[in-house]
Motif scaffolding. Structure first.
Motif, PDB file in Angstrom:
ATOM      1  N   PHE A  70      34.093  36.531  97.016  1.00 52.08           N
ATOM      2  CA  PHE A  70      33.542  35.220  96.640  1.00 52.08           C
ATOM      3  C   PHE A  70      33.861  34.178  97.706  1.00 52.08           C
ATOM      4  CE2 PHE A  70      33.767  31.226  94.051  1.00 52.08           C
ATOM      5  CZ  PHE A  70      32.409  31.145  93.744  1.00 52.08           C
ATOM      6  N   ALA A  71      35.094  34.207  98.225  1.00 47.87           N
ATOM      7  CA  ALA A  71      35.471  33.290  99.302  1.00 47.87           C
ATOM      8  C   ALA A  71      34.605  33.543 100.535  1.00 47.87           C
ATOM      9  CB  ALA A  71      36.953  33.445  99.654  1.00 47.87           C
ATOM     10  N   GLY A  72      34.375  34.807 100.857  1.00 47.94           N
ATOM     11  CA  GLY A  72      33.533  35.142 102.002  1.00 47.94           C
ATOM     12  C   GLY A  72      32.101  34.693 101.808  1.00 47.94           C
ATOM     13  N   GLU A  73      31.595  34.843 100.593  1.00 46.92           N
ATOM     14  CA  GLU A  73      30.209  34.464 100.300  1.00 46.92           C
ATOM     15  C   GLU A  73      30.012  32.948 100.326  1.00 46.92           C
ATOM     16  OE1 GLU A  73      27.046  36.335  97.333  1.00 46.92           O
ATOM     17  OE2 GLU A  73      28.636  35.255  96.263  1.00 46.92           O
ATOM     18  N   THR A  74      30.987  32.210  99.797  1.00 48.61           N
ATOM     19  CA  THR A  74      30.854  30.754  99.735  1.00 48.61           C
ATOM     20  C   THR A  74      31.343  30.060 101.002  1.00 48.61           C
ATOM     21  OG1 THR A  74      33.029  30.502  98.683  1.00 48.61           O
ATOM     22  CG2 THR A  74      31.105  30.712  97.230  1.00 48.61           C
ATOM     23  N   GLY A  75      32.170  30.754 101.793  1.00 45.69           N
ATOM     24  CA  GLY A  75      32.693  30.166 103.012  1.00 45.69           C
ATOM     25  C   GLY A  75      33.760  29.111 102.777  1.00 45.69           C
ATOM     26  N   ARG A  76      34.429  29.192 101.637  1.00 46.53           N
ATOM     27  CA  ARG A  76      35.471  28.196 101.352  1.00 46.53           C
ATOM     28  C   ARG A  76      36.712  28.858 100.779  1.00 46.53           C
ATOM     29  NH1 ARG A  76      35.131  26.480  95.674  1.00 46.53           N
ATOM     30  NH2 ARG A  76      33.355  27.519  94.740  1.00 46.53           N
ATOM     31  N   LEU A  77      37.850  28.196 100.936  1.00 43.25           N
ATOM     32  CA  LEU A  77      39.098  28.655 100.340  1.00 43.25           C
ATOM     33  C   LEU A  77      38.935  28.594  98.825  1.00 43.25           C
ATOM     34  CD1 LEU A  77      42.642  27.812 101.380  1.00 43.25           C
ATOM     35  CD2 LEU A  77      41.984  27.332  99.045  1.00 43.25           C
ATOM     36  N   VAL A  78      39.334  29.673  98.128  1.00 47.00           N
ATOM     37  CA  VAL A  78      39.126  29.755  96.687  1.00 47.00           C
ATOM     38  C   VAL A  78      40.402  30.243  96.007  1.00 47.00           C
ATOM     39  CG1 VAL A  78      37.699  30.774  94.866  1.00 47.00           C
ATOM     40  CG2 VAL A  78      36.707  30.384  97.096  1.00 47.00           C
ATOM     41  N   THR A  79      40.698  29.666  94.851  1.00 46.59           N
ATOM     42  CA  THR A  79      41.782  30.138  93.990  1.00 46.59           C
ATOM     43  C   THR A  79      41.171  30.542  92.653  1.00 46.59           C
ATOM     44  OG1 THR A  79      42.217  27.982  92.989  1.00 46.59           O
ATOM     45  CG2 THR A  79      43.393  28.492  95.041  1.00 46.59           C
ATOM     46  N   MET A  80      41.922  31.265  91.845  1.00 44.57           N
ATOM     47  CA  MET A  80      41.418  31.633  90.515  1.00 44.57           C
ATOM     48  C   MET A  80      41.186  30.384  89.673  1.00 44.57           C
ATOM     49  SD  MET A  80      40.484  34.655  90.235  1.00 44.57           S
ATOM     50  CE  MET A  80      40.155  34.805  88.506  1.00 44.57           C
ATOM     51  N   HIS A  81      41.970  29.343  89.905  1.00 45.80           N
ATOM     52  CA  HIS A  81      41.769  28.083  89.190  1.00 45.80           C
ATOM     53  C   HIS A  81      40.379  27.517  89.496  1.00 45.80           C
ATOM     54  CE1 HIS A  81      42.682  24.289  87.259  1.00 45.80           C
ATOM     55  NE2 HIS A  81      42.305  23.656  88.368  1.00 45.80           N
ATOM     56  N   ASP A  82      39.954  27.605  90.760  1.00 43.55           N
ATOM     57  CA  ASP A  82      38.611  27.146  91.138  1.00 43.55           C
ATOM     58  C   ASP A  82      37.542  27.935  90.406  1.00 43.55           C
ATOM     59  OD1 ASP A  82      39.799  25.407  92.982  1.00 43.55           O
ATOM     60  OD2 ASP A  82      39.639  26.878  94.609  1.00 43.55           O
ATOM     61  N   VAL A  83      37.739  29.239  90.295  1.00 36.92           N
ATOM     62  CA  VAL A  83      36.770  30.111  89.628  1.00 36.92           C
ATOM     63  C   VAL A  83      36.722  29.804  88.130  1.00 36.92           C
ATOM     64  CG1 VAL A  83      36.227  32.516  89.065  1.00 36.92           C
ATOM     65  CG2 VAL A  83      36.959  31.915  91.370  1.00 36.92           C
ATOM     66  N   GLU A  84      37.863  29.527  87.535  1.00 38.29           N
ATOM     67  CA  GLU A  84      37.903  29.198  86.105  1.00 38.29           C
ATOM     68  C   GLU A  84      37.109  27.939  85.798  1.00 38.29           C
ATOM     69  OE1 GLU A  84      42.077  29.019  85.309  1.00 38.29           O
ATOM     70  OE2 GLU A  84      42.306  31.192  85.480  1.00 38.29           O
ATOM     71  N   ASN A  85      36.983  27.044  86.768  1.00 41.85           N
ATOM     72  CA  ASN A  85      36.215  25.816  86.577  1.00 41.85           C
ATOM     73  C   ASN A  85      34.755  25.971  86.971  1.00 41.85           C
ATOM     74  OD1 ASN A  85      38.466  24.431  85.659  1.00 41.85           O
ATOM     75  ND2 ASN A  85      39.076  23.832  87.725  1.00 41.85           N
ATOM     76  N   ASP A  86      34.342  27.169  87.362  1.00 35.82           N
ATOM     77  CA  ASP A  86      32.965  27.425  87.761  1.00 35.82           C
ATOM     78  C   ASP A  86      32.165  27.900  86.541  1.00 35.82           C
ATOM     79  OD1 ASP A  86      30.817  27.708  89.619  1.00 35.82           O
ATOM     80  OD2 ASP A  86      32.290  28.219  91.157  1.00 35.82           O
ATOM     81  N   THR A  87      30.924  28.308  86.760  1.00 37.99           N
ATOM     82  CA  THR A  87      30.074  28.742  85.654  1.00 37.99           C
ATOM     83  C   THR A  87      30.579  30.047  85.049  1.00 37.99           C
ATOM     84  OG1 THR A  87      28.596  30.036  87.047  1.00 37.99           O
ATOM     85  CG2 THR A  87      28.065  27.696  86.762  1.00 37.99           C
ATOM     86  N   ALA A  88      30.183  30.323  83.833  1.00 39.01           N
ATOM     87  CA  ALA A  88      30.601  31.547  83.135  1.00 39.01           C
ATOM     88  C   ALA A  88      30.121  32.791  83.867  1.00 39.01           C
ATOM     89  CB  ALA A  88      30.083  31.536  81.699  1.00 39.01           C
ATOM     90  N   ILE A  89      28.951  32.731  84.455  1.00 36.64           N
ATOM     91  CA  ILE A  89      28.401  33.893  85.177  1.00 36.64           C
ATOM     92  C   ILE A  89      29.276  34.206  86.399  1.00 36.64           C
ATOM     93  CG2 ILE A  89      26.448  34.699  86.560  1.00 36.64           C
ATOM     94  CD1 ILE A  89      24.651  33.078  84.643  1.00 36.64           C
TER      95      ILE A  89
END
Length: 191
Positions: A70-89
């Motif tokens: 996901f970090a590679g696809e979006t090109g940004r630093l990502v944490t699980m906290h960031d993912v939890e605040n994203d869409t359900a999909i």
């Protein structure tokens, strides 16, 4: 440490130096360095620190899969906290498509001039102040630039090994290509 990363002559050597920098400069006790294939669609495990019993080559993931993909696809630093605040999909896809048993706290893409060179997964930080995120972001950028240098050196070496009359590779060039391909098979588990 930056000089050490840039002094790498191979992708494997760069991955080892990147892994060491994540441990030393960002305080990550668990580090995984994945390198992208030439298409940029798969990430193959190259080096780990503190995760040797959990992650072993050949291990690869598709771009978009798990936190690293996901970090590679979006090109940004990502944490699980960031993912939890994203869409359900997105939450569902990232959690279900990751490497079983491996959940890095932070995933950083190694991207340079729009080209994905790999990703870094890091966790078990010795310092919880949050500065490790910026250090990892910097290491990711430096790592991508170093991997671009490695590719340029490889391209230069390939062209210097060509026969001037035929344009075909000589014996030394064939050995280098074979070595590179064997390293790729080791990383991805397939030719």
């Amino acid at each position: 440490m930056v000089k050490k990363i840039f002094s790498a002559r191979t992708a494997g050597e760069a991955a080892e130096n990147i892994c060491r920098a994540c441990n030393t400069l960002a305080g990550a006790e668990q580090v995984s360095v994945f390198l992208a294939d030439r298409s940029g669609k798969r990430l193959g495990l190259d080096k780990t620190h503190g995760l040797e019993t959990l992650l072993k080559p050949p291990l690869s993931i598709s771009l978009g899969d798990g936190l690293l993909g996901f970090a590679g696809e979006t090109g940004r630093l990502v944490t699980m906290h960031d993912v939890e605040n994203d869409t359900a999909i997105i939450r569902k896809h990232v959690t279900e498509s990751g490497i079983p048993g491996y959940d890095p706290e932070v995933a950083v893409p190694m991207e340079f001039q729009g080209i994905l060179y790999g990703g870094i997964g890091a966790g078990a930080f010795t310092d919880q102040t949050g500065i490790h995120r910026e250090n990892l972001r910097s290491i990711g950028a430096i790592g991508a630039a170093a991997l671009e240098n490695v590719r340029l050196l490889e391209r230069f070496a390939r062209t210097t090994g060509l026969d001037r009359d035929t344009g075909l590779p000589g014996a030394a060039a064939a050995d280098a290509i074979l070595s590179e391909e064997l390293e790729r098979v080791y990383r991805f588990g397939q030719p």
